[in-house]
Write a protein that holds these residues in place. Structure first.
Motif, PDB file in Angstrom:
ATOM      1  N   PRO A  18     -34.055 -58.565  -6.040  1.00  0.00           N
ATOM      2  CA  PRO A  18     -34.554 -57.732  -4.923  1.00  0.00           C
ATOM      3  C   PRO A  18     -33.948 -58.134  -3.577  1.00  0.00           C
ATOM      4  O   PRO A  18     -33.711 -57.281  -2.726  1.00  0.00           O
ATOM      5  N   LEU A  19     -33.665 -59.414  -3.404  1.00  0.00           N
ATOM      6  CA  LEU A  19     -33.037 -59.873  -2.162  1.00  0.00           C
ATOM      7  C   LEU A  19     -31.616 -59.331  -2.045  1.00  0.00           C
ATOM      8  O   LEU A  19     -31.199 -58.881  -0.980  1.00  0.00           O
ATOM      9  N   ARG A  20     -30.889 -59.344  -3.167  1.00  0.00           N
ATOM     10  CA  ARG A  20     -29.509 -58.828  -3.149  1.00  0.00           C
ATOM     11  C   ARG A  20     -29.491 -57.338  -2.859  1.00  0.00           C
ATOM     12  O   ARG A  20     -28.715 -56.865  -2.023  1.00  0.00           O
ATOM     13  N   LEU A  21     -30.335 -56.583  -3.560  1.00  0.00           N
ATOM     14  CA  LEU A  21     -30.342 -55.128  -3.362  1.00  0.00           C
ATOM     15  C   LEU A  21     -30.858 -54.753  -1.975  1.00  0.00           C
ATOM     16  O   LEU A  21     -30.278 -53.900  -1.298  1.00  0.00           O
ATOM     17  N   GLY A  22     -31.956 -55.384  -1.560  1.00  0.00           N
ATOM     18  CA  GLY A  22     -32.504 -55.086  -0.232  1.00  0.00           C
ATOM     19  C   GLY A  22     -31.547 -55.471   0.885  1.00  0.00           C
ATOM     20  O   GLY A  22     -31.362 -54.726   1.850  1.00  0.00           O
ATOM     21  N   GLY A  23     -30.925 -56.635   0.749  1.00  0.00           N
ATOM     22  CA  GLY A  23     -29.953 -57.066   1.761  1.00  0.00           C
ATOM     23  C   GLY A  23     -28.736 -56.163   1.803  1.00  0.00           C
ATOM     24  O   GLY A  23     -28.227 -55.828   2.873  1.00  0.00           O
ATOM     25  N   GLY A  24     -28.264 -55.745   0.624  1.00  0.00           N
ATOM     26  CA  GLY A  24     -27.106 -54.848   0.575  1.00  0.00           C
ATOM     27  C   GLY A  24     -27.380 -53.501   1.205  1.00  0.00           C
ATOM     28  O   GLY A  24     -26.570 -52.980   1.981  1.00  0.00           O
ATOM     29  N   VAL A  25     -28.542 -52.950   0.901  1.00  0.00           N
ATOM     30  CA  VAL A  25     -28.906 -51.651   1.480  1.00  0.00           C
ATOM     31  C   VAL A  25     -29.117 -51.780   2.987  1.00  0.00           C
ATOM     32  O   VAL A  25     -28.663 -50.927   3.765  1.00  0.00           O
ATOM     33  N   ALA A  26     -29.766 -52.870   3.417  1.00  0.00           N
ATOM     34  CA  ALA A  26     -29.978 -53.071   4.859  1.00  0.00           C
ATOM     35  C   ALA A  26     -28.649 -53.205   5.593  1.00  0.00           C
ATOM     36  O   ALA A  26     -28.468 -52.645   6.679  1.00  0.00           O
ATOM     37  N   LEU A  27     -27.712 -53.935   5.005  1.00  0.00           N
ATOM     38  CA  LEU A  27     -26.397 -54.081   5.645  1.00  0.00           C
ATOM     39  C   LEU A  27     -25.639 -52.754   5.671  1.00  0.00           C
ATOM     40  O   LEU A  27     -24.921 -52.464   6.635  1.00  0.00           O
ATOM     41  N   LEU A  28     -25.775 -51.957   4.615  1.00  0.00           N
ATOM     42  CA  LEU A  28     -25.135 -50.633   4.627  1.00  0.00           C
ATOM     43  C   LEU A  28     -25.720 -49.744   5.719  1.00  0.00           C
ATOM     44  O   LEU A  28     -24.980 -49.039   6.407  1.00  0.00           O
ATOM     45  N   VAL A  29     -27.034 -49.778   5.883  1.00  0.00           N
ATOM     46  CA  VAL A  29     -27.668 -48.977   6.944  1.00  0.00           C
ATOM     47  C   VAL A  29     -27.182 -49.454   8.309  1.00  0.00           C
ATOM     48  O   VAL A  29     -26.839 -48.637   9.181  1.00  0.00           O
ATOM     49  N   LEU A  30     -27.133 -50.770   8.507  1.00  0.00           N
ATOM     50  CA  LEU A  30     -26.604 -51.295   9.778  1.00  0.00           C
ATOM     51  C   LEU A  30     -25.143 -50.892   9.975  1.00  0.00           C
ATOM     52  O   LEU A  30     -24.712 -50.611  11.094  1.00  0.00           O
ATOM     53  N   GLY A  31     -24.386 -50.867   8.894  1.00  0.00           N
ATOM     54  CA  GLY A  31     -22.985 -50.461   8.986  1.00  0.00           C
ATOM     55  C   GLY A  31     -22.827 -49.015   9.402  1.00  0.00           C
ATOM     56  O   GLY A  31     -21.982 -48.681  10.237  1.00  0.00           O
ATOM     57  N   VAL A  32     -23.647 -48.141   8.825  1.00  0.00           N
ATOM     58  CA  VAL A  32     -23.581 -46.721   9.210  1.00  0.00           C
ATOM     59  C   VAL A  32     -24.005 -46.551  10.665  1.00  0.00           C
ATOM     60  O   VAL A  32     -23.374 -45.815  11.421  1.00  0.00           O
ATOM     61  N   LEU A  33     -25.056 -47.261  11.069  1.00  0.00           N
ATOM     62  CA  LEU A  33     -25.453 -47.208  12.480  1.00  0.00           C
ATOM     63  C   LEU A  33     -24.350 -47.767  13.377  1.00  0.00           C
ATOM     64  O   LEU A  33     -24.097 -47.261  14.468  1.00  0.00           O
ATOM     65  N   GLY A  34     -23.700 -48.811  12.908  1.00  0.00           N
ATOM     66  CA  GLY A  34     -22.634 -49.435  13.693  1.00  0.00           C
ATOM     67  C   GLY A  34     -21.417 -48.550  13.872  1.00  0.00           C
ATOM     68  O   GLY A  34     -20.624 -48.753  14.790  1.00  0.00           O
ATOM     69  N   LEU A  35     -21.252 -47.582  12.993  1.00  0.00           N
ATOM     70  CA  LEU A  35     -20.134 -46.653  13.176  1.00  0.00           C
ATOM     71  C   LEU A  35     -20.342 -45.764  14.396  1.00  0.00           C
ATOM     72  O   LEU A  35     -19.375 -45.277  14.987  1.00  0.00           O
ATOM     73  N   PHE A  36     -21.606 -45.569  14.780  1.00  0.00           N
ATOM     74  CA  PHE A  36     -21.913 -44.688  15.900  1.00  0.00           C
ATOM     75  C   PHE A  36     -22.357 -45.436  17.155  1.00  0.00           C
ATOM     76  O   PHE A  36     -22.257 -44.894  18.248  1.00  0.00           O
ATOM     77  N   LEU A  37     -22.876 -46.634  16.999  1.00  0.00           N
ATOM     78  CA  LEU A  37     -23.321 -47.418  18.153  1.00  0.00           C
ATOM     79  C   LEU A  37     -22.248 -48.424  18.530  1.00  0.00           C
ATOM     80  O   LEU A  37     -21.734 -49.139  17.672  1.00  0.00           O
ATOM     81  N   PRO A  38     -21.908 -48.520  19.802  1.00  0.00           N
ATOM     82  CA  PRO A  38     -20.827 -49.429  20.190  1.00  0.00           C
ATOM     83  C   PRO A  38     -21.209 -50.911  20.133  1.00  0.00           C
ATOM     84  O   PRO A  38     -20.345 -51.763  20.203  1.00  0.00           O
ATOM     85  N   VAL A  39     -22.483 -51.217  19.964  1.00  0.00           N
ATOM     86  CA  VAL A  39     -22.922 -52.608  19.972  1.00  0.00           C
ATOM     87  C   VAL A  39     -22.671 -53.287  18.627  1.00  0.00           C
ATOM     88  O   VAL A  39     -22.319 -54.460  18.567  1.00  0.00           O
TER      89      VAL A  39
END
Length: 97
Positions: A18-39
Motif C-alpha cells: 500500500p505504501l508503494r502504490l499510494g506513494g506512486g499515485v501521489a507522486l504522479l498526481v504531484l507530477g501532473v500538477l507540476g506540469l501546470f504549476l511553476p513551483v
C-alpha cells in the motif's frame, strides 16, 4: 539501464505494497500538477511515481522498460555524450619582452 532498474525494484519491493502504490499515485498526481504549476518540478515527480508503480503494475513496468530501451538506444546513436562541446586546448603564447 536495466541493471539499475532491477536494483531499484528489488529495494522498493521490500516496502509494504500500500505504501508503494499510494506513494506512486501521489507522486504522479504531484507530477501532473507540476506540469501546470511553476513551483513544482513535474517531470521529476512523474518519473519517481512511475518508478514506484513499476514494482507492482505490469503495464507501467513494460512502459518503463520500453522507454529505457528507447532512450539508451538513442543515447548510443548520439555518440555517448558527443553533444557536449569541448573546447580545444589553446596554444601557449610566448612571453613578450
Amino acid at each position: 539501464m536495466g541493471i539499475k532498474l532491477e536494483m531499484w525494484l528489488s529495494r522498493v519491493r521490500r516496502w509494504p505494497k500500500p505504501l508503494r502504490l499510494g506513494g506512486g499515485v501521489a507522486l504522479l498526481v504531484l507530477g501532473v500538477l507540476g506540469l501546470f504549476l511553476p513551483v513544482l518540478q513535474g517531470l521529476l515527480f512523474l518519473g519517481a511515481g512511475l518508478a514506484l508503480l513499476a514494482a507492482d503494475v505490469p503495464a507501467v513496468r513494460r512502459w518503463v522498460d520500453r522507454a529505457a530501451q528507447r532512450w539508451s538506444r538513442q543515447h548510443a546513436q548520439a555518440g555517448r555524450g558527443q553533444w557536449i562541446r569541448v573546447e580545444p586546448p589553446r596554444p601557449e603564447r610566448s612571453p613578450r619582452s
